[in-house]
Design an enzyme around this catalytic site. Structure first.
Site, short mmCIF file in Angstrom:
data_model
loop_
_atom_site.label_atom_id
_atom_site.label_comp_id
_atom_site.label_asym_id
_atom_site.label_seq_id
_atom_site.Cartn_x
_atom_site.Cartn_y
_atom_site.Cartn_z
CB SER A 9 3.51 4.56 25.48
OG SER A 9 4.28 3.55 26.10
NE ARG A 64 16.44 -6.65 11.29
CZ ARG A 64 16.68 -6.81 12.58
NH1 ARG A 64 17.01 -8.01 13.05
NH2 ARG A 64 16.61 -5.79 13.40
CB CYS A 120 22.14 -3.76 17.01
SG CYS A 120 21.74 -5.11 18.15
CE LYS A 132 16.67 -11.63 15.12
NZ LYS A 132 16.39 -10.69 16.22
CG HIS A 161 25.75 -4.89 21.03
ND1 HIS A 161 25.27 -4.72 22.31
CD2 HIS A 161 24.68 -5.28 20.28
CE1 HIS A 161 23.97 -4.97 22.34
NE2 HIS A 161 23.59 -5.31 21.11
#
Length: 343
Positions: A41, A99, A128, A219, A248
């Site tokens: 990119s 995390r 998320c 998660k 979601h």
């Protein structure tokens, strides 16, 4: 107000582009802005607030003189986060790389901002689905305690990237035209099999791990424990990909430690920053991904008792996973750190 040199790693992707939208919307105090991406990119041009930026290929020295580095997620985080910290940047990372590192705070600013004080240069943005769920759980947890959580998610294809969005569109057109449906992305591009998502549901997000749970499901378990700082909560999750473009949805069943009436639940949720209660069955008012998309808030509805346990509660929770589930949460972390002089 003091301004900061900001770098966005993954600037051309969905989360990176959302970072730019939110920086403009929230008038984030940046001085210089550096847009970084992979070699593929690099060289692309992005117009932002009257200026044209050329996307640079990320390298360790890209973070020289950067105070805040916003990472959109991906494997590059493991490589570049430590390098950015070495050069004096605070990294807010959307990947799963850090995390569960005990030395890295995992933060939703409305839920556990105190964890930011312990940062050592890297702050992790939660998954998320976890962010969306804990926004609804936190006020209930504080008021009545939580013994057990059963969550089922209905996750939009945009959570799997632009290619998954395009595949849903292409497959839908093919079905309607009675043409061959091709599947190359979902449940995951790197997996050995791919299935149609148009007019279908896929009960697999990420790879399978121990006892046939998916990585996505685990998660939600481990991250919720860390964010609420309470490993005693029983949590089980089922995560499902659905043919929705954005936002979601989650069905959340809670067993509380103490009684909490439905009216009290609605009151404490409505008072919690970043949560909107949409719950009027008589008027058929409840959260939906279509109306939650491009919104910063998490919406909660279908609030009702679960009579199968002593203190049971059912919730339907919906949030834009690209905004609150990713870019917005990361930017709010940066804003909180600026406000508290942590940067």
């Amino acid at each position: 107000m003091k301004k900061f040199n900001v770098a966005i790693l993954g600037a051309t992707g969905a989360v990176g582009q959302e970072f730019l939208k939110l920086i403009a919307e929230r008038n984030f105090p940046y001085n210089e802005l550096k847009l970084l991406a992979s070699e593929r990119s690099a060289g692309k041009q992005i117009d932002f607030r009257g200026k044209t930026y050329t996307v640079e290929q990320a390298a360790p020295d890209s973070f020289k003189d950067v105070q805040i580095a916003l990472f959109a997620g991906g494997a590059a985080s493991k490589i570049f986060a430590p390098e950015a910290v070495k050069r004096g940047a605070v990294v807010i990372d959307n990947s799963s790389a850090f995390r569960m590192d005990p030395d890295v705070p995992l933060v939703v600013p409305e839920v556990n901002p105190e964890a930011l004080k312990k940062h050592k240069g890297i702050i992790a943005n939660p998954n998320c689905s976890t962010i969306i769920m804990v926004m609804a759980l936190k006020p209930i947890y504080d008021k009545a305690g939580i013994k057990r959580i059963v969550v089922s998610t209905y996750q939009a294809v945009s959570g799997a990237g632009k290619e998954a969005i395009d595949e849903l569109t292409d497959q839908t057109r093919a079905v309607m035209a009675e043409q061959e449906v091709k599947a190359t992305i979902l449940p995951g591009a790197s997996l050995s099999k791919h299935y149609q998502i148009a007019f279908n549901l896929l009960p697999q997000i990420d790879v399978f791990v121990a006892e046939n749970y998916t990585k996505e499901e685990m998660k939600m378990v481990h991250e919720t424990h860390k964010i609420l700082n309470d490993p005693s909560i029983g949590i089980t999750a089922t995560t499902v990909r659905v043919p929705v473009y954005r936002s979601h949805s989650e069905s959340v069943n809670i067993e509380m430690k103490r009684p909490l009436s439905i009216e009290e639940t609605k009151e404490i949720l409505a008072a919690f920053p970043g949560v909107i209660v949409q719950d009027d069955p008589a008027e058929m008012l409840y959260p939906m991904p279509l109306t939650a998309s491009d919104r910063n808030e998490v919406f909660v509805g279908r609030i009702r008792p679960d009579h199968t346990v002593k203190y049971g509660l059912n919730l339907w929770v919906v949030g834009d996973q690209i905004r609150k589930g990713a870019a917005l949460n990361a930017l709010q972390i940066a804003e909180h750190m600026i406000d508290q002089n942590l940067i």
